[in-house]
Enzyme design. Structure first.
Site, short mmCIF file in Angstrom:
data_model
loop_
_atom_site.label_atom_id
_atom_site.label_comp_id
_atom_site.label_asym_id
_atom_site.label_seq_id
_atom_site.Cartn_x
_atom_site.Cartn_y
_atom_site.Cartn_z
N LYS A 113 7.50 3.77 -11.76
CA LYS A 113 6.22 3.22 -12.39
C LYS A 113 6.12 2.79 -14.05
O LYS A 113 5.35 1.79 -14.05
CB LYS A 113 5.00 4.23 -12.20
CG LYS A 113 4.89 4.44 -10.52
CD LYS A 113 4.31 3.36 -9.88
CE LYS A 113 4.11 3.48 -8.59
NZ LYS A 113 4.45 2.58 -7.55
N LYS A 195 13.86 -1.05 -0.21
CA LYS A 195 12.63 -0.76 1.16
C LYS A 195 11.62 -1.39 0.95
O LYS A 195 11.17 -2.17 0.10
CB LYS A 195 12.46 0.73 0.84
CG LYS A 195 11.49 1.06 -0.19
CD LYS A 195 11.03 2.47 -0.16
CE LYS A 195 10.07 2.57 -1.30
NZ LYS A 195 8.92 3.50 -1.10
N LYS A 198 4.88 -2.31 -0.33
CA LYS A 198 3.60 -2.85 -0.29
C LYS A 198 3.56 -3.95 -1.16
O LYS A 198 2.93 -5.06 -1.32
CB LYS A 198 2.29 -2.03 -0.76
CG LYS A 198 2.77 -0.70 0.29
CD LYS A 198 1.22 -0.10 0.45
CE LYS A 198 1.43 1.33 0.32
NZ LYS A 198 0.33 2.07 1.15
#
Ligand code: TRP
Length: 332
Positions: A113, A195, A198
């Site tokens: 992040k 992966k 979203k």
């Protein structure tokens, strides 16, 4: 006999995709009868990355509809929204005193992040795993059905719980990550770059809300490979991923046919993708249509959330009583 307690959470930050579905939600649905299940829409967690809340309410309601459409039954599990249970925030506060800057900074998801949002490295982001631990421990849950990427957070939860027990007395059992298969499932994106997620390439991610045409198109564009030249070659990641998806949504004969074609070097990826596209549409369509119908029924969704909040708070309050007693926060 009392059933074991299960807890899991999902962030209302975007559209539910196949990685969420097969990595977590499918297990949630299966666990409903065997366990005492708590499933939480973690809206506080989403504030660590999405401070703009204009979309939040709609995201929560859509996610709730998608969870219900996927088979969660509010009569057989406790389905609730995190911010409806203030006890979680109180437990988060205590656990924050038992978690250290060094270990939080080393967390893989935190480091990711920091790279993704360098201008908003807020303390909530740093203590994200502490809030997640509070979600789990507030119900004294034993099993946490999650995808592979969450294993580190569950390990941290055990560390916080152990420190609490050691310092103040036994309150928490040790929770474990859980998956029905022998391994936690990881669904890769269709462009083969990690992966299915979203936030990144939307064309490489299959969402439960995608319409038939879009699903077909995405799979058609998915990365495959050159044809194998030797019989029984090892599959590349991209090809293995197509087979992985096929194993999830196609029948066994179909999978076996394409496995055989691959092994004798006669596979045509175009045909394989056409078949996979068709089977994927058949899989996603009923979920999508059901979620849409539920999303139109605000009154029902509100009832579900109210009932969930009430049940979740009852469990959380019982834990917080033990917690306050153990710490010695009782003055009259
Ligand atoms: N961190 C989880 C994710 O990103 C979401 C989550 C929040 C969660 N609280 C939880 C998962 C508690 C399991 C248990 O997907």
């Amino acid at each position: 006999m009392k059933k074991e307690t299960v807890l899991s959470g999902i962030r209302p930050t975007g559209f539910v995709h196949l990685g969420n579905y097969f990595g977590a939600m499918r297990n949630w649905v299966r666990m409903q009868d065997e366990y005492d299940c708590y499933y939480c829409i973690v809206d506080w967690h989403s504030l660590t990355t999405h401070p703009d809340t204009r979309e939040l309410q709609n995201n929560v309601l859509r996610l709730l509809s998608e969870l219900l459409a996927s088979g969660l039954d509010p009569e057989r599990c406790v389905l609730y929204v995190q911010s409806d249970v203030p006890e979680i925030a109180e437990l988060y506060l205590y656990l924050n005193m038992l978690s250290y800057k060094g270990e939080l900074e080393k967390t893989v998801t935190f480091k990711d992040k920091v790279r993704q949002q360098p201008d908003n490295v807020n303390a909530g982001l740093l203590t994200y795993p502490v809030l997640q631990a509070a979600d789990i421990l507030v119900h004294r849950a034993l099993k946490v059905p999650v995808g592979k990427d969450q294993e580190q957070h569950i390990e941290m939860t055990r560390n916080f719980a152990e420190r609490f027990n050691h310092r103040y007395g036994e309150v928490f059992p040790m929770p474990k990550a859980f998956s029905y298969g022998s391994e936690l499932i990881k669904i890769m994106s269709l462009d083969g770059t990690g992966k299915m997620s979203k936030s990144e390439n939307q064309m490489a991610t299959l969402y439960l809300a995608d319409d038939d045409e879009l699903i077909t198109q995405k799979i058609k564009k998915a990365k495959s490979d050159t044809l194998p030249v030797e019989p029984n070659s090892k599959k590349t990641d991209a090809v293995e991923n197509l087979f992985g998806l096929m194993r999830l949504v196609s029948t066994q004969d179909v999978v076996e046919k394409f496995e055989a074609d691959f092994n004798n070097c006669s596979i045509r990826y175009g045909d394989m993708k056409a078949q996979l596209g068709e089977d994927m549409v058949k899989f996603i369509r009923p979920l999508r249509d059901q979620a849409k119908a539920l999303r139109a029924d605000d009154k029902y969704l509100k009832e579900v959330m109210e009932m969930g909040a009430e049940k979740a708070r009852k469990s959380a309050k019982a834990t917080m009583k033990l917690v306050r007693n153990a710490i010695g926060l009782k003055y009259f």
